[in-house]
Enzyme design. Structure first.
Site, short mmCIF file in Angstrom:
data_model
loop_
_atom_site.label_atom_id
_atom_site.label_comp_id
_atom_site.label_asym_id
_atom_site.label_seq_id
_atom_site.Cartn_x
_atom_site.Cartn_y
_atom_site.Cartn_z
N LYS A 187 -1.09 -0.93 -4.51
CA LYS A 187 -2.28 -0.16 -4.12
C LYS A 187 -1.84 1.26 -3.84
O LYS A 187 -0.96 1.49 -3.01
CB LYS A 187 -2.94 -0.75 -2.88
CG LYS A 187 -4.16 0.06 -2.43
CD LYS A 187 -4.94 -0.63 -1.33
CE LYS A 187 -4.45 -0.27 0.05
NZ LYS A 187 -5.35 -0.76 1.11
N ASP B 173 -7.24 3.12 -3.71
CA ASP B 173 -7.99 3.11 -2.45
C ASP B 173 -8.35 4.54 -2.11
O ASP B 173 -7.49 5.40 -1.91
CB ASP B 173 -7.14 2.50 -1.34
CG ASP B 173 -7.88 2.40 -0.02
OD1 ASP B 173 -9.09 2.70 0.02
OD2 ASP B 173 -7.25 2.03 0.99
N SER C 118 0.85 -1.18 0.00
CA SER C 118 0.00 0.00 0.00
C SER C 118 0.89 1.24 0.00
O SER C 118 1.79 1.36 0.84
CB SER C 118 -0.90 0.00 1.24
OG SER C 118 -1.74 1.13 1.26
N GLU D 252 -11.17 0.66 -4.22
CA GLU D 252 -11.53 0.31 -2.85
C GLU D 252 -12.24 1.47 -2.15
O GLU D 252 -11.74 2.59 -2.14
CB GLU D 252 -10.27 -0.09 -2.07
CG GLU D 252 -10.58 -0.59 -0.66
CD GLU D 252 -9.34 -1.00 0.10
OE1 GLU D 252 -9.48 -1.48 1.23
OE2 GLU D 252 -8.22 -0.82 -0.42
#
Length: 370
Positions: free
Chosen positions: A161, A189, A135, A214
């Site tokens: 991500k 995200d 992430s 997301e």
């Protein structure tokens, strides 16, 4: 097993570099470590709430309060046959899922150790290794995020991500695709930063071959996510909206998502996480394990959960060195090979906890004995 003693420690650990999402920037991790004792053995859990209530309503302070005044008094001195009993014991308590998970995961670790099996085996996991993603937080410029993507691709992570927010979205994704091509597994995200009024932006994401978007809409919504998913080719993944097995069932029934993120803390522990995994497997919804900047204890619980068969997408289960100069587990969590972490086979979470480092990082401590 009789729970003889429970100990809490609040620790503060600086991150190697600040991490920014759409709701704030973090420079340190402030969390509660729970140790549950029985017959000379210790099980460990870790709270994942942040210092401020921006991801959800829980904070480090509320975790400590709930553990001290409600959860520990209900559990210390109690006989426990199976860790699944813990979610039943705490069922009358509304929400406070991260506080419950912190102590419930410690009981799971203790149970596995007392039975001489790994936590993954205790949960029914079958994988011996898991693929992992990373992430990447928001940075002052798009180029800095692109540089981070390049660095983590070189380290072998299997899925990128990137965090987005209004004004830091389409141009970012376009820059990543331009630099690395269409084949890099990429997702975004939003941490609830958008509304249905931004549907034109989210629909534009369809042009970039993303794995998923997301939690684009409100943190407590499944209705509008269903309306959004009908307008997108890109799968919507739900995170903050899913707190219970019922939430997961409703989201699937409504068509609110095609992928689900499971976080142990958000759903109240490993027992509930496994139930949501099983439901999603039955309904054909792939899942992956989300991260909350965990230290080694929480990270090892995530690895064990990710060994279940329907964790089909690389999760946010990076190596220790992703966030920490030194982790609190021995040895540190490392990749077996680029983008792959071995599922521990030793008893419980499979790594020792460095008590000396834990003591050094502790700013508050509480012990309750039967």
């Amino acid at each position: 097993m009789k729970i003889n003693k429970i100990e809490l420690r609040q620790v503060q650990v600086p991150l190697k570099a600040p991490f920014e999402t759409s709701f704030g920037r973090m420079a340190k991790k402030d969390c509660v470590i729970v140790s549950v004792h029985s017959d000379g053995m210790i099980g460990y859990g870790e709270s994942v709430a942040f210092s401020a209530p921006y991801y959800n309503e829980e904070t480090t302070e509320t975790i400590w309060y709930m553990l001290e005044h409600y959860l520990i008094p209900a559990l210390v001195g109690r006989e426990v046959t199976n860790p699944e009993e813990i979610s039943v014991l705490f069922a009358p308590i509304r929400r406070n899922h991260m506080a419950i998970a912190a102590i419930e995961t410690a009981v799971w670790d203790l149970y596995a150790k007392q039975n001489g099996i790994s936590l993954a085996h205790a949960l029914g996991g079958e994988k011996q290794e898991i693929e992992v993603g990373v992430s990447i937080g928001i940075e002052p410029t798009i180029e800095l995020v692109v540089q981070n993507v390049e660095r983590f691709l070189e380290q072998g992570y299997k899925r990128m991500k990137v965090k987005i927010k209004p004004g830091f979205d389409i141009q970012l994704v376009e820059a990543i695709r331009k630099r690395f091509g269409e084949d890099v597994p990429l997702m975004v995200d939003a941490n609830s930063a958008y509304s249905l009024q931004d549907v034109h932006i989210l629909k534009e994401m369809d042009n970039y071959n993303l794995m998923m978007i997301e939690q684009p809409l409100a943190h407590d919504d499944i209705i509008e996510h269903a309306a959004l998913q009908r307008q997108l080719r890109t799968p919507v993944c739900l995170d903050e909206s899913i707190h219970t097995l019922v939430d997961a069932r409703h989201a699937i029934d409504l068509g609110s998502c095609r992928i689900m993120n499971i976080k142990i803390g958000r759903v109240g522990g490993l027992t509930n996480a496994k139930k949501i995994h099983d439901l999603c497997m039955e309904r054909g919804i792939p899942v992956w394990c989300g991260g909350m900047l965990e230290l080694g204890i929480g990270r090892l619980h995530n690895i064990a959960l990710s060994s279940l068969s329907n964790f089909a997408i690389p999760g946010d289960v990076s190596a220790s060195k992703r966030f920490w100069e030194q982790d609190i587990v021995i040895p540190n969590i490392e990749m077996l090979q680029p983008g792959v972490i071995a599922v521990p086979t030793r008893d419980g979470i499979g790594h020792e906890v460095c008590e000396q480092l834990l003591e050094r990082l502790t700013i508050r401590k509480l012990t309750r004995s039967a």
